[in-house]
Design an enzyme around this catalytic site. Sequence first.
Site, PDB file in Angstrom:
ATOM      1  N   ASN A   1      -8.207   2.049   9.223  1.00  0.00           N
ATOM      2  CA  ASN A   1      -6.678   2.420   9.779  1.00  0.00           C
ATOM      3  C   ASN A   1      -7.091   2.359  11.373  1.00  0.00           C
ATOM      4  O   ASN A   1      -7.735   3.180  11.908  1.00  0.00           O
ATOM      5  CB  ASN A   1      -6.224   3.817   9.558  1.00  0.00           C
TER       6      ASN A   1
ATOM      7  N   ARG B   1       0.654  -1.396  -0.145  1.00  0.00           N
ATOM      8  CA  ARG B   1      -0.173   0.076   0.199  1.00  0.00           C
ATOM      9  C   ARG B   1       0.976   1.279  -0.123  1.00  0.00           C
ATOM     10  O   ARG B   1       1.816   1.353   0.980  1.00  0.00           O
ATOM     11  CB  ARG B   1      -0.862  -0.098   1.194  1.00  0.00           C
TER      12      ARG B   1
ATOM     13  N   GLU C   1      -4.214   0.136   7.877  1.00  0.00           N
ATOM     14  CA  GLU C   1      -3.063   0.558   8.666  1.00  0.00           C
ATOM     15  C   GLU C   1      -2.977  -0.039  10.070  1.00  0.00           C
ATOM     16  O   GLU C   1      -4.090   0.059  10.677  1.00  0.00           O
ATOM     17  CB  GLU C   1      -2.897   1.993   8.833  1.00  0.00           C
TER      18      GLU C   1
ATOM     19  N   GLU D   1      -7.782   8.503   5.981  1.00  0.00           N
ATOM     20  CA  GLU D   1      -8.069   9.001   7.118  1.00  0.00           C
ATOM     21  C   GLU D   1      -8.702  10.478   7.001  1.00  0.00           C
ATOM     22  O   GLU D   1      -8.101  11.556   7.275  1.00  0.00           O
ATOM     23  CB  GLU D   1      -6.888   9.066   8.171  1.00  0.00           C
TER      24      GLU D   1
ATOM     25  N   TYR E   1      -5.112   1.846  15.479  1.00  0.00           N
ATOM     26  CA  TYR E   1      -3.999   1.624  16.138  1.00  0.00           C
ATOM     27  C   TYR E   1      -4.156   1.172  17.919  1.00  0.00           C
ATOM     28  O   TYR E   1      -3.210   0.691  18.349  1.00  0.00           O
ATOM     29  CB  TYR E   1      -3.047   2.947  16.103  1.00  0.00           C
TER      30      TYR E   1
ATOM     31  N   HIS F   1      -3.173  10.940   0.315  1.00  0.00           N
ATOM     32  CA  HIS F   1      -2.646  10.685   1.810  1.00  0.00           C
ATOM     33  C   HIS F   1      -2.245  11.987   2.249  1.00  0.00           C
ATOM     34  O   HIS F   1      -0.987  12.142   2.608  1.00  0.00           O
ATOM     35  CB  HIS F   1      -1.678   9.619   1.749  1.00  0.00           C
TER      36      HIS F   1
HETATM   37  O1  LIG Z   1       0.673  13.620  18.031  1.00  0.00           O
HETATM   38  S1  LIG Z   1      -0.416  14.531  19.021  1.00  0.00           S
HETATM   39  O2  LIG Z   1      -0.933  13.216  19.959  1.00  0.00           O
HETATM   40  O3  LIG Z   1       0.306  15.428  19.462  1.00  0.00           O
HETATM   41  C1  LIG Z   1      -1.722  14.657  17.659  1.00  0.00           C
HETATM   42  C2  LIG Z   1      -1.602  13.517  16.804  1.00  0.00           C
HETATM   43  C3  LIG Z   1      -2.716  12.419  16.992  1.00  0.00           C
HETATM   44  N1  LIG Z   1      -3.025  11.847  15.545  1.00  0.00           N
HETATM   45  C4  LIG Z   1      -3.850  10.735  16.149  1.00  0.00           C
HETATM   46  C5  LIG Z   1      -4.424  10.095  15.004  1.00  0.00           C
HETATM   47  N2  LIG Z   1      -3.260   9.446  14.179  1.00  0.00           N
HETATM   48  C6  LIG Z   1      -3.877   8.713  13.123  1.00  0.00           C
HETATM   49  C7  LIG Z   1      -2.836   7.979  12.604  1.00  0.00           C
HETATM   50  O4  LIG Z   1      -2.065   8.340  11.448  1.00  0.00           O
HETATM   51  C8  LIG Z   1      -1.871   7.401  10.390  1.00  0.00           C
HETATM   52  O5  LIG Z   1      -0.851   6.643  11.259  1.00  0.00           O
HETATM   53  C9  LIG Z   1       0.478   6.719  10.985  1.00  0.00           C
HETATM   54  C10 LIG Z   1       1.403   7.099  12.587  1.00  0.00           C
HETATM   55  O6  LIG Z   1       0.659   8.267  13.160  1.00  0.00           O
HETATM   56  C11 LIG Z   1       0.720   7.924   9.999  1.00  0.00           C
HETATM   57  O7  LIG Z   1       2.204   7.737  10.034  1.00  0.00           O
HETATM   58  C12 LIG Z   1      -0.012   7.691   9.044  1.00  0.00           C
HETATM   59  O8  LIG Z   1       0.365   8.486   8.000  1.00  0.00           O
HETATM   60  C13 LIG Z   1      -1.492   8.017   9.327  1.00  0.00           C
HETATM   61  O9  LIG Z   1      -2.158   7.442   8.079  1.00  0.00           O
HETATM   62  C14 LIG Z   1      -2.264  10.654  13.702  1.00  0.00           C
HETATM   63  C15 LIG Z   1      -1.901  11.606  15.044  1.00  0.00           C
END
Ligand SMILES: O=S(=O)(O)CCCN1CCN(CCO[C@@H]2O[C@H](CO)[C@@H](O)[C@H](O)[C@H]2O)CC1
Length: 480
Positions: free
Chosen positions: A315, A84, A385, A175, A317, A130
Amino acid sequence: CKEATCATNQTFPNYFKFGVATASYQVEGAWNEDGKGENIWDHLCHTNPDFVDDRSNGDIACDSYHKYKDDVAMLKDLGVDFYRFSLSWSRLIPLGLAGSPVNQAGIDYYKNLIQELVNNNIEPLVTIFHWDLPETLQEYGGFPNPESEEHFAYYARVVFENFGDSVKYWLTFNEPLQTCHEGYGIGFTAPGYKSSGLAEYKCTHTLIKAHARAYHVYDEEFRTQQQGYVGIAPDTYWYEPASGSVSDQEAAERALQFTYGWFANPIFNGNYPSVMIERIDERSKLQGFASSRLPKFTDEEVEYIKGTHDFLAINAYSTLYVQAKEEEVDTAVISYDSDLNVDTFFDDSWEESASSWLRVVPWGMRKLLNWLSKTYNHPEIFITENGVSDTGGLNDDRRINYYREYLSNVLEAILDDGVNVTRYTAWSLMDNFEWARGYTEKYGLYSVNFDDPGRPRTSKASASYYSSVISSKCLVDNCE
Ligand SMILES: O=S(=O)(O)CCCN1CCN(CCO[C@@H]2O[C@H](CO)[C@@H](O)[C@H](O)[C@H]2O)CC1
């Protein structure tokens, strides 16, 4: 199973496919080479370097623009079924504008990458957008500007035309929640606007219509001869009620509807979730707005958007506990959070990662997959993801534990709960530019030395583990 470092000894079905993911701005580099236009992350990092924790940027990143053959060699070593990756809109259409010139060098780069994958029997799964919006489009207002729908439809037609002979699996948006809520609501990601409860609702309204346009363009102009599949990849946490109380359970459901349902409900069931419409209408009226801050789809638009999916993607986590919150008495507060109105928190016992928003909670994955299956009528589900961050190092045992336990919950959802999950994608193939966190948080199965201009890649222990899972379809040493 809920105990730490436990996993099922059952095996994945033969039809199940394993992959890894990256994204254009996070790995490609070559930010201004061969005719590529500036995008909003180039612009943000160059004009406001303090936005990124280590003041870094994606000018070079993993240099995949020049090293894509090394990337495919890693994919081959892992033994993945699919890869992907995302397309850089401004590398293909430098201005982004509908009708503006297409950059042949950009077309050639992705054709070469796709050909390299096909030659190695690896299936491309392509994300059209993206987060790296062409800067020119942002100067026209970005996704909050309804004209963006036309620009995206033009872009989608260009990519279906040029890559659709070999690419059979498409994701329109990665996302959309982060694109709009973090991009135009709370300012956590480019363009960094803080217009929560206002511009972010305009952003998603346009983005959902742009997704539907792209789906219908594929359906009417390309599907017959290309026979591919189109979806969208929203993200969410698993939201677990903090107690068995009705109010906490309602709060958890509301959080899922405000994050995943915001996009999936229009596309699978029709229109925004009723809880979003009702709450935002009510608060907008109390705040003196003549109409709701949440834009309305016409009946025709509801019908046009509904059904624009060939599979469901997610996605996912981590997990959050959700508690009901006293109604926001100060109705003057205009924000997505006050529209949603819940309290969320981690359990202190949950293992941390290197990312403040990500705790290791494997059982949440199984619950989320069951919720998705029930809420959207048992669709085919791709996990597009899933992964965990650390601060670096090759002996990444905690990443191995994360994958073993999350994949065990995926397999239990399939075998014990009957959820139709058919693909799993690990984020990420290699360490890359982690947005506002820069290069301080690592998600890769391979490490990258960003101090070396050659950007050498080195496999971590988790790469060997993931490769053994793919070949054996088994998570532990002694599968049945
Ligand atoms: O950092 S802080 O807490 O101050 C605020 C940001 C919080 N967001 C929560 C949702 N997350 C979605 C996951 O984001 C995804 O997952 C990967 C890992 O992040 C990214 O690299 C990918 O591009 C993205 O698709 C991105 C970060």
